[in-house]
Design an enzyme around this catalytic site. Structure first.
Site, PDB file in Angstrom:
ATOM      1  N   ASP A   8      -3.503  -9.548  13.421  1.00 56.53           N
ATOM      2  CA  ASP A   8      -4.896  -9.129  13.279  1.00 56.53           C
ATOM      3  C   ASP A   8      -5.752 -10.199  12.619  1.00 56.53           C
ATOM      4  O   ASP A   8      -6.932  -9.971  12.338  1.00 56.53           O
ATOM      5  CB  ASP A   8      -4.991  -7.820  12.491  1.00 56.53           C
ATOM      6  CG  ASP A   8      -4.475  -7.935  11.060  1.00 56.53           C
ATOM      7  OD1 ASP A   8      -3.875  -8.976  10.721  1.00 56.53           O
ATOM      8  OD2 ASP A   8      -4.656  -6.974  10.284  1.00 56.53           O
TER       9      ASP A   8
ATOM     10  N   ARG B 125      13.948 -23.150  -3.336  1.00 55.75           N
ATOM     11  CA  ARG B 125      15.234 -22.963  -4.013  1.00 55.75           C
ATOM     12  C   ARG B 125      15.782 -21.543  -3.853  1.00 55.75           C
ATOM     13  O   ARG B 125      16.935 -21.300  -4.169  1.00 55.75           O
ATOM     14  CB  ARG B 125      15.104 -23.324  -5.505  1.00 55.75           C
ATOM     15  CG  ARG B 125      15.080 -24.836  -5.754  1.00 55.75           C
ATOM     16  CD  ARG B 125      15.194 -25.169  -7.231  1.00 55.75           C
ATOM     17  NE  ARG B 125      13.982 -24.809  -7.969  1.00 55.75           N
ATOM     18  CZ  ARG B 125      12.927 -25.606  -8.103  1.00 55.75           C
ATOM     19  NH1 ARG B 125      12.930 -26.809  -7.528  1.00 55.75           N
ATOM     20  NH2 ARG B 125      11.873 -25.211  -8.794  1.00 55.75           N
TER      21      ARG B 125
ATOM     22  N   HIS C 296      -3.549  -9.987   8.144  1.00 55.92           N
ATOM     23  CA  HIS C 296      -2.195  -9.994   7.590  1.00 55.92           C
ATOM     24  C   HIS C 296      -1.531 -11.360   7.747  1.00 55.92           C
ATOM     25  O   HIS C 296      -0.755 -11.775   6.885  1.00 55.92           O
ATOM     26  CB  HIS C 296      -1.326  -8.944   8.293  1.00 55.92           C
ATOM     27  CG  HIS C 296      -1.586  -7.537   7.858  1.00 55.92           C
ATOM     28  ND1 HIS C 296      -2.663  -6.820   8.319  1.00 55.92           N
ATOM     29  CD2 HIS C 296      -0.912  -6.722   7.005  1.00 55.92           C
ATOM     30  CE1 HIS C 296      -2.638  -5.612   7.773  1.00 55.92           C
ATOM     31  NE2 HIS C 296      -1.592  -5.528   6.968  1.00 55.92           N
TER      32      HIS C 296
ATOM     33  N   ASP D 217       0.382  -1.664  12.904  1.00 52.48           N
ATOM     34  CA  ASP D 217       0.332  -1.130  11.537  1.00 52.48           C
ATOM     35  C   ASP D 217      -1.007  -0.431  11.313  1.00 52.48           C
ATOM     36  O   ASP D 217      -1.539  -0.387  10.196  1.00 52.48           O
ATOM     37  CB  ASP D 217       0.543  -2.247  10.503  1.00 52.48           C
ATOM     38  CG  ASP D 217       0.855  -1.716   9.109  1.00 52.48           C
ATOM     39  OD1 ASP D 217       1.349  -0.580   8.993  1.00 52.48           O
ATOM     40  OD2 ASP D 217       0.597  -2.430   8.126  1.00 52.48           O
TER      41      ASP D 217
ATOM     42  N   ALA E 159       0.812  -1.216   0.000  1.00 49.46           N
ATOM     43  CA  ALA E 159       0.000   0.000   0.000  1.00 49.46           C
ATOM     44  C   ALA E 159       0.845   1.266   0.000  1.00 49.46           C
ATOM     45  O   ALA E 159       0.305   2.365   0.137  1.00 49.46           O
ATOM     46  CB  ALA E 159      -0.933  -0.001   1.208  1.00 49.46           C
TER      47      ALA E 159
ATOM     48  N   ASN F 187       4.592  -9.813   5.149  1.00 48.13           N
ATOM     49  CA  ASN F 187       3.835  -8.842   4.365  1.00 48.13           C
ATOM     50  C   ASN F 187       4.782  -7.871   3.678  1.00 48.13           C
ATOM     51  O   ASN F 187       5.691  -7.322   4.283  1.00 48.13           O
ATOM     52  CB  ASN F 187       2.849  -8.089   5.258  1.00 48.13           C
ATOM     53  CG  ASN F 187       1.858  -9.019   5.915  1.00 48.13           C
ATOM     54  OD1 ASN F 187       1.849  -9.205   7.121  1.00 48.13           O
ATOM     55  ND2 ASN F 187       1.016  -9.662   5.115  1.00 48.13           N
TER      56      ASN F 187
END
Length: 367
Positions: free
Chosen positions: A232, A212, A235, A258, A125, A204
């Site tokens: 929460d 790999r 997330h 956050d 965001a 996040n």
């Protein structure tokens, strides 16, 4: 002398008894099996918060920041970093001056710049219009002018100049965090070697793990960095929270919100970093592409969710208070319930809902 009674959560145990406060300090813990069922935890320390109660930290407005901090204080957060999102340098610089009085009077614990030196591929965001490679001139001016105010900055370690930037932050006593990154495993470890000590909202805004190419998530978990978790249940799945805590322990994991200004407010349309955000069923997403845009979480909710996920209460309290206080270098002053520390105290009901909050021994108004 003020006395608070219930189940007192220390870093290592839960003691049923009385917490005696002498002015702004904790004087003693007195065991008493008849003290009651309230749960008493240290005031929460939130390293990553963009606002709440309809007010934002992201515009550099001191009145808005004061109101946002007051909202979260009522939910038990007695120490908070004002987190900005990626912004033009002029806004970053003006925020340092605007927030300095709030840091000096204890309203804020400092500023966290989440960006703008982040990966465009993993911007989430963050407003892509403001993303750029690290500028040593900008960073030097911010950490010099913001001495004691700028406490953390999130950087993507794979960007040109990022390792030097991380070293500059470290040398000025600013927490360098790795986040919003498309880094490889090796690039992530290089960032930690350069001085990064925090992972901004682990998982996040990061390249997904692959067997790999483990990428930044495994790189951070396998390093010495302390990892932020947004508990929460949006997330992160609760099972992931439990997994990370079992892997790194509560001394290397911190709960953060956050949170954005929509926290504690009705669903609707909001703004973050110049982008429209739609909040529905308490989940915030960018209007343009549906990316998760911060949260509507408070720290008491993060604690409840962590405990519900299977994290022991003592560990969850350390993640919400003790470990972030240590990262900020405040553990000799606050972050735990122990004699001699500041009387930042949250009294919770048996279901971990706040009943009252004290900051430095002074009750926080409920509204």
């Amino acid at each position: 002398m003020t006395r608070v009674s219930g189940r007192i959560v220390t870093p290592d145990a839960v003691v049923t008894g009385h917490l005696d406060l002498d002015g702004d300090l904790i004087a003693a813990i007195v065991p008493d099996d008849t003290a009651g069922d309230d749960v008493i935890v240290p005031g929460f320390v939130d390293l990553h918060c963009h606002g709440g109660g309809g007010h934002t930290f992201t515009t550099g407005s001191a009145p808005a920041a004061r109101a946002a901090a007051a909202f979260h204080r009522r939910h038990g957060t007695t120490t908070i970093l004002a987190s900005l999102v990626s912004s033009p340098f002029a806004l970053m610089r003006s925020a340092v001056d605007a927030y300095r009085p709030l840091v000096e009077d204890g309203t804020l614990g400092g500023i966290h710049f989440e960006g703008p030196y982040l990966s465009a591929v993993r911007c989430g965001a963050q407003n892509p219009s403001f993303l750029r490679d690290p500028s040593m001139d900008e960073i030097t001016e911010l950490v010099t002018a913001g001495a004691g105010v700028v406490r953390m900055m999130t950087v993507a370690p794979e960007l040109p100049g990022a390792l030097d930037a991380i070293g500059r932050l470290r040398d000025h006593g600013v927490l360098a965090a790795i986040g919003h990154t498309d880094a490889t495993y090796d690039q992530t470890h290089a960032g930690v070697a350069a001085g990064a000590t925090v992972a901004t909202h682990l998982f996040n805004g990061m390249r997904p793990t692959h067997h790999r190419e483990p990428g930044p998530v495994v790189g951070l978990l396998s390093s010495t960095a302390t990892v932020e978790l947004i508990a929460d249940n949006v997330h992160l799945h609760p099972g992931m929270v439990k997994f990370v805590v079992a892997d790194v322990g509560p001394d290397r994991a911190v709960l953060v919100t956050d949170a954005m200004d929509a926290t504690g407010m009705p669903d609707g349309r909001y703004e973050l970093g110049g982008q429209e955000v739609v909040v529905a069923d308490r989940v915030a997403r960018l209007a343009v592409n549906g990316s998760i845009a911060g949260s509507t979480l408070t720290m008491d909710g993060a604690l409840r969710n962590a405990v519900a996920a299977g994290v022991p209460l003592t560990a969850a309290a350390r993640m919400a208070s003790t470990t972030p206080a240590r990262l900020l270098g405040l553990d000799k002053t606050l972050g735990a319930l122990a004699p001699g520390l500041r009387a930042d105290v949250v009294v919770l009901s048996a279901d971990l809902t706040p009943r009252s909050v004290l900051r430095a021994g002074i009750p926080v108004e409920a509204s």
